[in-house]
Design a protein around this motif. Structure first.
Motif, PDB file in Angstrom:
ATOM      1  N   UNK A   1       0.814  -1.208   0.000  1.00  0.00           N
ATOM      2  CA  UNK A   1       0.000   0.000   0.000  1.00  0.00           C
ATOM      3  C   UNK A   1       0.848   1.258   0.000  1.00  0.00           C
ATOM      4  N   UNK A   2       2.165   1.130  -0.048  1.00  0.00           N
ATOM      5  CA  UNK A   2       3.042   2.292  -0.103  1.00  0.00           C
ATOM      6  C   UNK A   2       2.808   3.025  -1.417  1.00  0.00           C
TER       7      UNK A   2
ATOM      8  N   UNK B   1      13.030  -3.824   0.330  1.00  0.00           N
ATOM      9  CA  UNK B   1      12.870  -2.599   1.116  1.00  0.00           C
ATOM     10  C   UNK B   1      13.328  -1.339   0.401  1.00  0.00           C
ATOM     11  N   UNK B   2      14.489  -1.389  -0.249  1.00  0.00           N
ATOM     12  CA  UNK B   2      15.057  -0.161  -0.803  1.00  0.00           C
ATOM     13  C   UNK B   2      14.510   0.153  -2.186  1.00  0.00           C
ATOM     14  N   UNK B   3      14.373  -0.846  -3.028  1.00  0.00           N
ATOM     15  CA  UNK B   3      13.910  -0.604  -4.395  1.00  0.00           C
ATOM     16  C   UNK B   3      12.394  -0.463  -4.438  1.00  0.00           C
TER      17      UNK B   3
ATOM     18  N   UNK C   1      10.187  -0.559  -1.686  1.00  0.00           N
ATOM     19  CA  UNK C   1       9.581  -0.038  -0.451  1.00  0.00           C
ATOM     20  C   UNK C   1       8.479  -0.932   0.102  1.00  0.00           C
ATOM     21  N   UNK C   2       8.686  -2.228   0.039  1.00  0.00           N
ATOM     22  CA  UNK C   2       7.710  -3.160   0.602  1.00  0.00           C
ATOM     23  C   UNK C   2       7.753  -3.035   2.124  1.00  0.00           C
ATOM     24  N   UNK C   3       6.635  -3.331   2.779  1.00  0.00           N
ATOM     25  CA  UNK C   3       6.606  -3.213   4.239  1.00  0.00           C
ATOM     26  C   UNK C   3       7.610  -4.149   4.903  1.00  0.00           C
ATOM     27  N   UNK C   4       7.984  -3.781   6.131  1.00  0.00           N
ATOM     28  CA  UNK C   4       8.969  -4.555   6.889  1.00  0.00           C
ATOM     29  C   UNK C   4       8.449  -5.923   7.282  1.00  0.00           C
TER      30      UNK C   4
END
Length: 150
Positions: A6-7, A66-68, A70-73
């Motif tokens: 949802x980012x 995470x960096x490319x 931006x998926x949740x942690x």
């Protein structure tokens, strides 16, 4: 089934730049590792490639996630993307290890530095062939941003 993200969507240019930067980083790690293991320590090319690439897969997944994109942690091994990413990574591992092994056999009579250069070329060629396909699969399938239900 990939997780719903949802980012806010990142621009394709930013994602492509970051994905490329990680690819350069992992390519450099692989090439340095091959140079040391094959060129300096005279290890077998195929096994050297296998060890280096296999060791990079978990870190590559986490940095891409995470960096490319931006998926949740969360714990990487519990995310639904880990299985398809791992399968794609294992395909790359198999292809590159085969190419590096065959190159190593073909140039076994060369000097250590020549062997190292040949197996590095085989590694670059095999990963280069998969680079675009992997980006599209990661972007369009695994880490696709889905609209939220309003």
């Amino acid at each position: 089934m990939p997780a719903e993200t949802t980012a806010p969507p990142r621009s394709h240019i930013v994602k492509l730049f970051r994905y490329s930067a990680l690819s350069v980083l992992f390519t450099a790690l692989t090439l340095v590792g091959l140079a040391v293991l094959v060129g300096v320590l005279n290890f077998p090319a195929g096994w050297s490639n296998f060890g280096i690439v296999a060791a990079c897969i978990p870190l590559g997944f986490e940095l891409n996630r995470r960096w490319v994109w931006s998926a949740p942690g969360g714990k990487w091994w519990k995310t639904p993307e880990v299985i398809p990413f791992g399968a794609f990574s294992l395909l790359g591992l198999a292809l590159s290890t085969f190419a590096v092994h065959e190159a190593g056999l073909a140039v076994a009579h060369w000097t250590r530095s020549g062997r190292a250069a040949a197996v590095e070329g085989a590694s670059l060629a095999s990963f280069g062939a998969l680079w675009v396909i992997q980006y599209l699969v990661l972007d369009r399938v695994l880490f696709r941003v889905r609209p939220t239900a309003g």
